[in-house]
Design a protein around this motif. Sequence first.
Motif, PDB file in Angstrom:
ATOM      1  N   TYR A   1       0.835  -1.204   0.000  1.00 43.28           N
ATOM      2  CA  TYR A   1       0.000   0.000   0.000  1.00 43.28           C
ATOM      3  C   TYR A   1       0.871   1.257   0.000  1.00 43.28           C
ATOM      4  N   LEU A   2       1.910   1.277   0.833  1.00 49.51           N
ATOM      5  CA  LEU A   2       2.788   2.449   0.891  1.00 49.51           C
ATOM      6  C   LEU A   2       3.550   2.637  -0.422  1.00 49.51           C
ATOM      7  N   GLU A   3       3.942   1.542  -1.036  1.00 50.12           N
ATOM      8  CA  GLU A   3       4.603   1.638  -2.349  1.00 50.12           C
ATOM      9  C   GLU A   3       3.649   2.217  -3.386  1.00 50.12           C
ATOM     10  N   PHE A   4       2.393   1.812  -3.333  1.00 45.71           N
ATOM     11  CA  PHE A   4       1.380   2.355  -4.236  1.00 45.71           C
ATOM     12  C   PHE A   4       1.226   3.864  -4.010  1.00 45.71           C
ATOM     13  N   LEU A   5       1.165   4.275  -2.753  1.00 46.14           N
ATOM     14  CA  LEU A   5       1.006   5.703  -2.448  1.00 46.14           C
ATOM     15  C   LEU A   5       2.190   6.512  -2.970  1.00 46.14           C
TER      16      LEU A   5
ATOM     17  N   GLY B   1       1.539   6.560  12.179  1.00 43.05           N
ATOM     18  CA  GLY B   1       1.043   5.269  12.633  1.00 43.05           C
ATOM     19  C   GLY B   1       0.009   4.692  11.681  1.00 43.05           C
ATOM     20  N   PRO B   2      -0.195   3.378  11.754  1.00 42.47           N
ATOM     21  CA  PRO B   2      -1.093   2.693  10.822  1.00 42.47           C
ATOM     22  C   PRO B   2      -2.549   3.147  10.913  1.00 42.47           C
ATOM     23  N   ASP B   3      -2.955   3.647  12.061  1.00 47.60           N
ATOM     24  CA  ASP B   3      -4.349   4.100  12.194  1.00 47.60           C
ATOM     25  C   ASP B   3      -4.666   5.280  11.288  1.00 47.60           C
ATOM     26  N   GLU B   4      -3.643   5.964  10.807  1.00 51.14           N
ATOM     27  CA  GLU B   4      -3.840   7.141   9.958  1.00 51.14           C
ATOM     28  C   GLU B   4      -3.527   6.888   8.487  1.00 51.14           C
ATOM     29  N   ASP B   5      -3.311   5.629   8.118  1.00 43.63           N
ATOM     30  CA  ASP B   5      -2.919   5.309   6.743  1.00 43.63           C
ATOM     31  C   ASP B   5      -3.936   5.740   5.688  1.00 43.63           C
ATOM     32  N   PHE B   6      -5.195   5.793   6.045  1.00 44.30           N
ATOM     33  CA  PHE B   6      -6.227   6.132   5.060  1.00 44.30           C
ATOM     34  C   PHE B   6      -6.850   7.496   5.330  1.00 44.30           C
ATOM     35  N   ASP B   7      -6.208   8.278   6.195  1.00 47.98           N
ATOM     36  CA  ASP B   7      -6.743   9.602   6.527  1.00 47.98           C
ATOM     37  C   ASP B   7      -5.607  10.630   6.532  1.00 47.98           C
ATOM     38  N   ALA B   8      -4.971  10.809   7.664  1.00 48.17           N
ATOM     39  CA  ALA B   8      -3.944  11.842   7.799  1.00 48.17           C
ATOM     40  C   ALA B   8      -2.744  11.610   6.878  1.00 48.17           C
ATOM     41  N   LEU B   9      -2.416  10.353   6.619  1.00 43.77           N
ATOM     42  CA  LEU B   9      -1.293  10.082   5.708  1.00 43.77           C
ATOM     43  C   LEU B   9      -1.589  10.623   4.316  1.00 43.77           C
ATOM     44  N   LEU B  10      -2.797  10.421   3.843  1.00 41.73           N
ATOM     45  CA  LEU B  10      -3.154  10.914   2.502  1.00 41.73           C
ATOM     46  C   LEU B  10      -3.113  12.444   2.453  1.00 41.73           C
ATOM     47  N   THR B  11      -3.597  13.081   3.495  1.00 39.30           N
ATOM     48  CA  THR B  11      -3.555  14.542   3.573  1.00 39.30           C
ATOM     49  C   THR B  11      -2.112  15.032   3.587  1.00 39.30           C
TER      50      THR B  11
ATOM     51  N   LEU C   1       0.482  13.481   2.386  1.00 44.20           N
ATOM     52  CA  LEU C   1       1.091  13.250   1.069  1.00 44.20           C
ATOM     53  C   LEU C   1       0.635  14.304   0.064  1.00 44.20           C
ATOM     54  N   ASP C   2      -0.605  14.750   0.170  1.00 42.97           N
ATOM     55  CA  ASP C   2      -1.059  15.863  -0.681  1.00 42.97           C
ATOM     56  C   ASP C   2      -0.220  17.099  -0.435  1.00 42.97           C
ATOM     57  N   ASP C   3       0.028  17.372   0.843  1.00 46.19           N
ATOM     58  CA  ASP C   3       0.833  18.545   1.215  1.00 46.19           C
ATOM     59  C   ASP C   3       2.258  18.426   0.692  1.00 46.19           C
ATOM     60  N   VAL C   4       2.865  17.247   0.888  1.00 46.32           N
ATOM     61  CA  VAL C   4       4.236  17.039   0.430  1.00 46.32           C
ATOM     62  C   VAL C   4       4.301  17.130  -1.084  1.00 46.32           C
ATOM     63  N   ASN C   5       3.350  16.535  -1.750  1.00 47.84           N
ATOM     64  CA  ASN C   5       3.322  16.558  -3.216  1.00 47.84           C
ATOM     65  C   ASN C   5       3.287  17.988  -3.742  1.00 47.84           C
ATOM     66  N   SER C   6       2.565  18.848  -3.084  1.00 53.11           N
ATOM     67  CA  SER C   6       2.461  20.240  -3.544  1.00 53.11           C
ATOM     68  C   SER C   6       3.778  21.008  -3.334  1.00 53.11           C
ATOM     69  N   MET C   7       4.653  20.493  -2.481  1.00 53.68           N
ATOM     70  CA  MET C   7       5.936  21.148  -2.229  1.00 53.68           C
ATOM     71  C   MET C   7       7.008  20.712  -3.215  1.00 53.68           C
ATOM     72  N   TRP C   8       6.816  19.602  -3.922  1.00 52.40           N
ATOM     73  CA  TRP C   8       7.852  19.090  -4.839  1.00 52.40           C
ATOM     74  C   TRP C   8       7.883  19.889  -6.084  1.00 52.40           C
TER      75      TRP C   8
END
Length: 71
Positions: free
Chosen positions: A29-33, A52-62, A64-71
Motif C-alpha cells: 500500500y505504501l509503495e502504491f502511495l 502510525g497505521p491508524d492514519e494510513d487512510f486519513d492523515a497520511l493521505l492529507t 502526502l497531498d501537502d508534500v506533493n504540492s511542495m515538490w
Amino acid sequence: MIALVLLNIKKETQMNIYQERGFKSRTEYLEFLAEEYNVPLDVVRLLADTLGPDEDFDALLTSLDDVNSMW
C-alpha cells in the motif's frame, strides 16, 4: 497471555484493511502511495511511521497531498 492474543488480533485486523482495499500488505500500500502521489518511498514511509497505521487512510493521505504540492 490474553493481552498478547488481543495484540495479535489487532495486528490481523489492521492488515485486513489493506487486503480489503486490494493490497497484499501495508508495504505494498505504501509503495502504491509513493507512485500515486509522486513522492519518494522513503518520505512515504517516514510519514507513515510517524503517523502510525491508524492514519494510513486519513492523515497520511492529507500529508502526502501537502508534500506533493511542495515538490
